[in-house]
Design an enzyme around this catalytic site. Structure first.
Site, PDB file in Angstrom:
ATOM      1  N   ARG A  18     -10.516  -1.918   0.440  1.00 10.91           N
ATOM      2  CA  ARG A  18     -11.175  -3.061   0.787  1.00 10.91           C
ATOM      3  C   ARG A  18     -12.510  -2.588   1.650  1.00 10.91           C
ATOM      4  NH1 ARG A  18      -6.149  -4.976   1.755  1.00 10.91           N
ATOM      5  NH2 ARG A  18      -6.786  -5.402   3.980  1.00 10.91           N
ATOM      6  N   ASN A  36      -6.627  -8.634  -1.337  1.00 11.48           N
ATOM      7  CA  ASN A  36      -5.657  -8.168  -2.129  1.00 11.48           C
ATOM      8  C   ASN A  36      -5.252  -9.616  -2.708  1.00 11.48           C
ATOM      9  OD1 ASN A  36      -5.653  -5.571  -1.250  1.00 11.48           O
ATOM     10  ND2 ASN A  36      -4.327  -5.885   0.409  1.00 11.48           N
TER      11      ASN A  36
END
Length: 76
Positions: A18, A36
């Site tokens: 990320r 996520n």
């Protein structure tokens, strides 16, 4: 400006994926983020010019993306 929502599957959940993806978004002049999902994939949302969005997809599908990306698909 266009908006693109992608679902990235593979071994991609984690802070590193990320974090790097958010950095690439910024480098390409895109706004958005990565989160996520419960199924183990990551949703990437990006807003910007078409050429930059295409570059993001190419990066995610290429060998320099972190993790082990199995697939990148556009969510409608």
């Amino acid at each position: 400006m266009e908006r693109l929502t992608l679902r990235v599957s593979g071994q991609v959940q984690g802070v590193g994926f990320r974090w790097v993806t958010r950095g690439v978004l910024s480098d390409l002049g895109l706004e958005g983020g990565a989160e996520n999902l419960p199924d183990g994939s990551v949703r990437v949302v990006a807003v910007g010019e078409r050429a930059a969005l295409d570059a993001l997809v190419a990066w995610l599908e290429g060998p320099t993306a972190p993790g082990r990306v199995r697939s990148v698909r556009v969510e409608r």
